[in-house]
Design a protein around this motif. Structure first.
Motif, PDB file in Angstrom:
ATOM      1  N   ILE A 118       0.822  -1.208   0.000  1.00  0.00           N
ATOM      2  CA  ILE A 118       0.000   0.000   0.000  1.00  0.00           C
ATOM      3  C   ILE A 118       0.861   1.264   0.000  1.00  0.00           C
ATOM      4  N   GLY A 119       2.171   1.093   0.143  1.00  0.00           N
ATOM      5  CA  GLY A 119       3.100   2.218   0.043  1.00  0.00           C
ATOM      6  C   GLY A 119       3.146   2.824  -1.353  1.00  0.00           C
ATOM      7  N   ILE A 120       2.397   2.265  -2.274  1.00  0.00           N
ATOM      8  CA  ILE A 120       2.281   2.817  -3.620  1.00  0.00           C
ATOM      9  C   ILE A 120       1.447   4.104  -3.613  1.00  0.00           C
ATOM     10  N   THR A 121       0.659   4.303  -2.578  1.00  0.00           N
ATOM     11  CA  THR A 121      -0.282   5.433  -2.536  1.00  0.00           C
ATOM     12  C   THR A 121       0.385   6.787  -2.751  1.00  0.00           C
TER      13      THR A 121
ATOM     14  N   LEU B  58       2.691  10.283  -9.691  1.00  0.00           N
ATOM     15  CA  LEU B  58       2.352   9.941 -11.077  1.00  0.00           C
ATOM     16  C   LEU B  58       1.176  10.762 -11.592  1.00  0.00           C
ATOM     17  N   LYS B  59       0.199  10.973 -10.743  1.00  0.00           N
ATOM     18  CA  LYS B  59      -0.958  11.797 -11.121  1.00  0.00           C
ATOM     19  C   LYS B  59      -0.502  13.210 -11.472  1.00  0.00           C
ATOM     20  N   ASN B  60       0.410  13.741 -10.689  1.00  0.00           N
ATOM     21  CA  ASN B  60       0.926  15.087 -10.925  1.00  0.00           C
ATOM     22  C   ASN B  60       1.686  15.169 -12.252  1.00  0.00           C
TER      23      ASN B  60
ATOM     24  N   GLU C 122      -3.077  -7.965  -5.021  1.00  0.00           N
ATOM     25  CA  GLU C 122      -2.961  -6.593  -4.513  1.00  0.00           C
ATOM     26  C   GLU C 122      -2.763  -5.581  -5.636  1.00  0.00           C
ATOM     27  N   ALA C 123      -2.296  -6.039  -6.783  1.00  0.00           N
ATOM     28  CA  ALA C 123      -2.065  -5.135  -7.911  1.00  0.00           C
ATOM     29  C   ALA C 123      -3.369  -4.592  -8.468  1.00  0.00           C
ATOM     30  N   ASP C 124      -4.472  -5.296  -8.225  1.00  0.00           N
ATOM     31  CA  ASP C 124      -5.765  -4.858  -8.752  1.00  0.00           C
ATOM     32  C   ASP C 124      -6.147  -3.462  -8.286  1.00  0.00           C
TER      33      ASP C 124
ATOM     34  N   VAL D 209      10.392   7.561 -16.245  1.00  0.00           N
ATOM     35  CA  VAL D 209       9.940   7.234 -14.895  1.00  0.00           C
ATOM     36  C   VAL D 209       9.958   5.714 -14.782  1.00  0.00           C
ATOM     37  N   HIS D 210      10.665   5.220 -13.785  1.00  0.00           N
ATOM     38  CA  HIS D 210      10.732   3.784 -13.509  1.00  0.00           C
ATOM     39  C   HIS D 210       9.973   3.537 -12.212  1.00  0.00           C
ATOM     40  N   LEU D 211       8.908   2.776 -12.296  1.00  0.00           N
ATOM     41  CA  LEU D 211       8.112   2.443 -11.119  1.00  0.00           C
ATOM     42  C   LEU D 211       8.363   0.984 -10.754  1.00  0.00           C
ATOM     43  N   ILE D 212       8.777   0.765  -9.521  1.00  0.00           N
ATOM     44  CA  ILE D 212       8.972  -0.587  -8.997  1.00  0.00           C
ATOM     45  C   ILE D 212       8.009  -0.739  -7.828  1.00  0.00           C
ATOM     46  N   TRP D 213       7.053  -1.650  -7.973  1.00  0.00           N
ATOM     47  CA  TRP D 213       6.044  -1.893  -6.946  1.00  0.00           C
ATOM     48  C   TRP D 213       6.195  -3.341  -6.490  1.00  0.00           C
TER      49      TRP D 213
END
Length: 120
Positions: free
Chosen positions: A24-27, A33-35, A65-67, A54-58
């Motif tokens: 949930i630390g993706i929040t 990303l929205k910005n 949980e990815a849903d 931009v490199h996103l590592i989740w």
């Protein structure tokens, strides 16, 4: 009471961003990303964006949980692909506990721990 403060770090001045979130630390990363990806041309010009990649590592224990944000992330990736003014978005989702044979239909999910050296 909720979290206080704001993200006053000017990440627009860098050529590449590496964003790492666990579960949930993706929040807060979604807010960044929205910005970046939800702005019109006028806002884009005002931000003086230097970001090219931009490199996103989740990282998460279970693929389900990815849903939570996967559709939104794919939307941002699609926007970046269609608009050359936006930075390229590379999404890596790592699942650490599920078995790779687990039923899933998400092509962006890797069943491994992230290799941070390959991103750098």
């Amino acid at each position: 009471d909720g979290p206080y403060g704001n993200l006053s770090f000017n990440y627009f001045r860098y050529g590449s961003l590496v964003l790492v979130g666990g579960g949930i630390g993706i929040t807060p990363i979604i807010s960044v990303l929205k910005n970046i990806y939800e702005c019109d041309k006028k806002q884009l010009a005002n931000k003086r964006m230097c970001i090219r990649n931009v490199h996103l590592i989740w990282i998460m224990p279970h693929a389900s949980e990815a849903d939570l944000f996967l559709d939104l992330l794919m939307c941002y990736r699609s926007l970046a692909a269609r608009n050359p003014a936006l930075p390229h978005l590379n999404i890596m989702i790592h699942v650490t506990r599920d078995d790779p044979a687990t039923e899933h239909n998400k092509s962006s999910i890797l069943f491994s721990r992230p290799d941070f050296f390959s991103v750098m």
